[in-house]
Scaffold this motif. Structure first.
Motif, short mmCIF file in Angstrom:
data_model
loop_
_atom_site.label_atom_id
_atom_site.label_comp_id
_atom_site.label_asym_id
_atom_site.label_seq_id
_atom_site.Cartn_x
_atom_site.Cartn_y
_atom_site.Cartn_z
N GLU A 132 1.22 -1.34 -0.42
CA GLU A 132 0.36 0.12 0.05
C GLU A 132 0.79 1.46 -0.05
O GLU A 132 0.65 2.42 0.55
CB GLU A 132 -1.05 0.19 0.91
CG GLU A 132 -2.16 -0.79 1.27
CD GLU A 132 -3.03 -0.28 0.35
OE1 GLU A 132 -3.02 0.64 -0.54
OE2 GLU A 132 -3.86 -0.99 -0.85
N LYS A 133 1.73 1.14 -1.04
CA LYS A 133 3.43 2.54 -0.68
C LYS A 133 2.35 3.32 -1.53
O LYS A 133 1.37 2.99 -2.55
CB LYS A 133 4.05 1.92 -2.28
CG LYS A 133 4.71 1.61 -1.46
CD LYS A 133 5.67 0.75 -2.04
CE LYS A 133 7.35 0.21 -1.74
NZ LYS A 133 8.25 -0.43 -1.59
N ALA A 136 -7.76 -2.18 -4.20
CA ALA A 136 -6.48 -2.20 -2.97
C ALA A 136 -4.84 -2.52 -3.74
O ALA A 136 -4.98 -2.08 -5.10
CB ALA A 136 -6.49 -3.91 -2.82
N GLY A 137 -4.45 -1.83 -2.34
CA GLY A 137 -2.96 -2.57 -3.51
C GLY A 137 -2.58 -0.93 -3.74
O GLY A 137 -1.65 -0.12 -4.23
N GLN A 138 -3.95 0.19 -4.38
CA GLN A 138 -3.20 1.63 -4.78
C GLN A 138 -2.33 2.33 -4.04
O GLN A 138 -2.22 3.72 -4.21
CB GLN A 138 -4.40 2.58 -5.16
CG GLN A 138 -5.08 1.34 -6.24
CD GLN A 138 -4.25 1.31 -7.36
OE1 GLN A 138 -3.29 2.01 -8.34
NE2 GLN A 138 -3.46 -0.59 -7.88
N GLY A 139 -2.80 2.45 -2.52
CA GLY A 139 -1.93 3.63 -1.79
C GLY A 139 -2.57 4.15 -0.97
O GLY A 139 -2.23 4.77 0.59
N LYS A 140 -4.35 3.73 -0.54
CA LYS A 140 -5.36 4.25 0.05
C LYS A 140 -4.76 4.55 1.75
O LYS A 140 -4.94 4.98 2.49
CB LYS A 140 -6.20 4.22 -0.31
CG LYS A 140 -7.24 3.01 -0.32
CD LYS A 140 -8.15 3.16 -0.59
CE LYS A 140 -9.01 1.83 -0.16
NZ LYS A 140 -8.42 0.81 -1.03
N VAL A 141 -4.45 3.03 2.01
CA VAL A 141 -4.43 2.26 3.16
C VAL A 141 -3.01 3.09 3.98
O VAL A 141 -3.00 3.24 5.01
CB VAL A 141 -4.21 0.81 3.24
CG1 VAL A 141 -3.92 0.57 4.39
CG2 VAL A 141 -5.99 0.49 2.65
N GLY A 142 -2.46 3.70 2.78
CA GLY A 142 -0.70 3.63 3.55
C GLY A 142 -0.98 5.44 4.13
O GLY A 142 0.72 5.31 5.18
N SER A 175 -9.63 3.27 9.21
CA SER A 175 -9.39 3.13 8.11
C SER A 175 -10.17 1.75 8.41
O SER A 175 -10.60 0.99 9.22
CB SER A 175 -7.78 2.67 7.70
OG SER A 175 -7.17 1.86 6.92
N THR A 230 -10.94 5.98 5.63
CA THR A 230 -10.27 5.09 4.56
C THR A 230 -11.37 3.84 3.97
O THR A 230 -11.89 2.72 4.68
CB THR A 230 -9.11 4.71 4.39
OG1 THR A 230 -8.60 5.74 4.70
CG2 THR A 230 -8.42 3.70 3.65
N SER A 286 -12.89 0.33 1.08
CA SER A 286 -12.67 -0.03 -0.32
C SER A 286 -14.28 -0.49 -1.24
O SER A 286 -14.26 -0.15 -1.97
CB SER A 286 -12.46 -1.24 -0.05
OG SER A 286 -10.71 -1.76 0.19
#
Length: 530
Positions: A289-290, A310-316, A450, A482, A484
């Motif tokens: 999650e960069k 998912a995996g696009q950075g929002k959680v980061g 989140s 945050t 999904s």
């Protein structure tokens, strides 16, 4: 029929009571590129695990329906079975050995060996690897990709794009490969690198290799695929010829649900336009999650949504701001620059975070509900303390803690025996409510939260979201949510920022069309930003 390579008939899969795939039917022909699209949780990964024979499928009771590959019914027990049959897969996460050269990774476990009469006597144990032959094999595989990649380069010295091509070369080097599954292969690539990969896919298809291409970038699907399969909530919504469809139609099929409880449009004048937190050029090194370059102004008293695939950075973003993962850039909070990478600082300044990882970050599972809720307030705000020995010492006010817990058990409808019950004994949904009670007890000025409704039922979701709205309205708490689930964000947020490839792709209103959200999430340019 002669061209048919893979046929899936009535394929369904459940994990316990949760049905993740229901009656999937499609065929893939030799030399065809089929795009597979769907939101997070649509069932794409489970379908690929079935096709690639991943062990988790067998370990959870297998699947229903039939899979026919090259005219024969198959039911792979492991990925080795799939590989031997001619199916290769390039996963999102690289599976290369950093200290090995490209050539060594490409032929790994299938190395060419030197001929020796001793081998006939003692077997493969004394065989010597033929490096020259292996390099030639690696060069041949790479030549099919149409790129310039030195087979003697070690993986640890490669740019990310070359790692991706090395993975693909490894799969097509297998002599019998007939079907290649590419899971988000362009996610780590620049636009130019992605273009090269798309050309490579077309080249491989022209040589007769069929490809299943999974990506959130719908423009790429449109550019390279022959057909598109759309999944939503485990159901195959449609199978489309690429030449006869467009991005809008695909997006509607992916996320075009009816909005049952849409919030009324909020009047902008009611909300402050004052910036409470400004994020400048933020990067966060959170695995999977960069965030690369986040620029965002958060208004005082608003509920701002952070959405995206998912995996696009929002959680980061929240994890980086709160110091849980290495981060860089600038944070301006109420006019003051906050130091990054020191978790204590944002907490002391009035920022708080309810993590998506409630078990590892959010809760002490062996401790009771009372203390889980009270701990942050005790240590950050000196709350729940009473003076003893003429004010010389503080002690914990257990009665006040108990009363606080009771109020949140009632407000959030936490299903438990009482506040003395251990949090580890609660269901996931009720653990999530305890995390929220902690946050509301500390009452921060800015709350990052989140995936607050992940894994909880519809009734519990409504309680959680309503409670967030109440705290925002009654105490003026600024909330950065945050999620999904786009519909969840649209139901409570004033504005929604979509994060794509580690950057803010655009900011939308809850009233904007779902198509606009889909375009931002799938990398389509030309969407408004406000």
């Amino acid at each position: 029929m002669q061209n048919e390579l893979l046929k899936m008939s009535g394929v369904s899969k459940s994990f316990g009571e949760n049905t993740v795939l229901k009656d999937i039917n499609f065929t893939i022909n030799k030399g065809e590129i089929v795009g597979l699209v769907g939101e997070n949780g649509a069932g794409k990964s489970t379908l690929m695990k079935i096709i690639f024979g991943m062990s988790v499928i067998q370990e959870t009771g297998g699947y229903n329906g039939e899979m026919i590959f090259q005219g024969k019914k198959v039911n792979f027990k492991s990925s080795f079975d799939a590989l031997n049959a001619g199916i290769g897969m390039v996963h999102q996460e690289f599976s290369l050995i950093p200290g090995f050269k490209a050539s060594e990774n490409i032929v790994l476990n299938r190395e060419s060996l030197e001929k020796s009469y001793l081998k006939e006597i003692f077997g493969d144990r004394i065989s010597k690897i033929n490096n020259e032959k292996n390099e030639e094999r690696a060069k041949t595989a790479i030549s099919h990709l149409g790129i310039d990649l030195d087979v003697n380069t070690k993986v640890e010295e490669m740019p990310v794009a070359h790692m991706q091509f090395t993975e693909i070369a490894r799969e097509i080097e297998r002599e019998n490969v007939k079907l290649l599954v590419l899971d988000e292969p362009t996610a780590v690539l620049t636009e130019k690198e992605a273009e090269i990969l798309l050309k490579t896919m077309k080249r491989l298809a022209s040589e007769g290799i069929a490809i299943i291409f999974i990506t959130h970038r719908l423009n790429e699907i449109m550019d390279v695929s022959d057909r598109i399969i759309v999944l939503r909530d485990g159901i195959m919504m449609s199978e489309l010829e690429t030449s006869k469809t467009n991005v809008d139609e695909i997006t509607k099929l992916m996320i075009g649900r009816e909005i049952k409880e849409k919030s009324s449009k909020k009047i902008e004048s009611e909300k402050s336009l004052e910036t409470i937190l400004e994020i400048k050029n933020l990067w966060v090194d959170m695995p999977g999650e960069k965030a690369r370059n986040i620029n965002l102004k958060i208004r005082k008293g608003e509920i701002l949504g952070l959405g995206g695939m998912a995996g696009q950075g929002k959680v980061g973003i929240a994890n980086g701001i709160m110091g849980l993962y290495p981060a860089g850039g600038e944070l301006i909070y109420k006019g003051e620059q906050l130091k990054l990478n020191t978790p204590k600082i944002p907490l002391e300044k009035g920022l708080y975070f309810v993590s998506e990882d409630r078990k590892e970050v959010g809760l002490i599972l062996d401790e009771n509900i009372d203390m889980n809720i009270a701990y942050p307030s005790i240590y950050i705000k000196d709350k729940f303390l009473k003076k003893k020995y003429f004010g010389l010492l503080n002690s914990i006010d257990e009665k006040e803690i108990e009363n606080n817990t009771k109020s949140y058990i009632k407000q959030l409808e936490i299903k438990c025996m009482n506040g003395k019950q251990k949090v580890g004994e609660l269901s996931g949904g009720n653990q999530q409510k305890v995390c929220l009670a902690k946050a509301f007890t500390i009452n921060p000025e800015v709350l990052f939260i989140s995936e607050p409704t992940r894994g909880i039922d519809i009734g519990a979701k409504k309680i959680v979201l309503e409670t967030l709205k109440e705290h925002n309205k009654n105490s003026g708490m600024t909330i950065i949510l945050t999620s999904s689930e786009i519909e969840e964000l649209r139901s409570v947020c004033d504005r929604i920022a979509i994060v794509t490839e580690g950057k803010i792709a655009g900011i939308l209103s809850p009233e904007d069309d779902l198509i606009e959200y889909g375009k931002l999430m799938t990398g389509v340019k030309g969407v408004k930003n406000e």
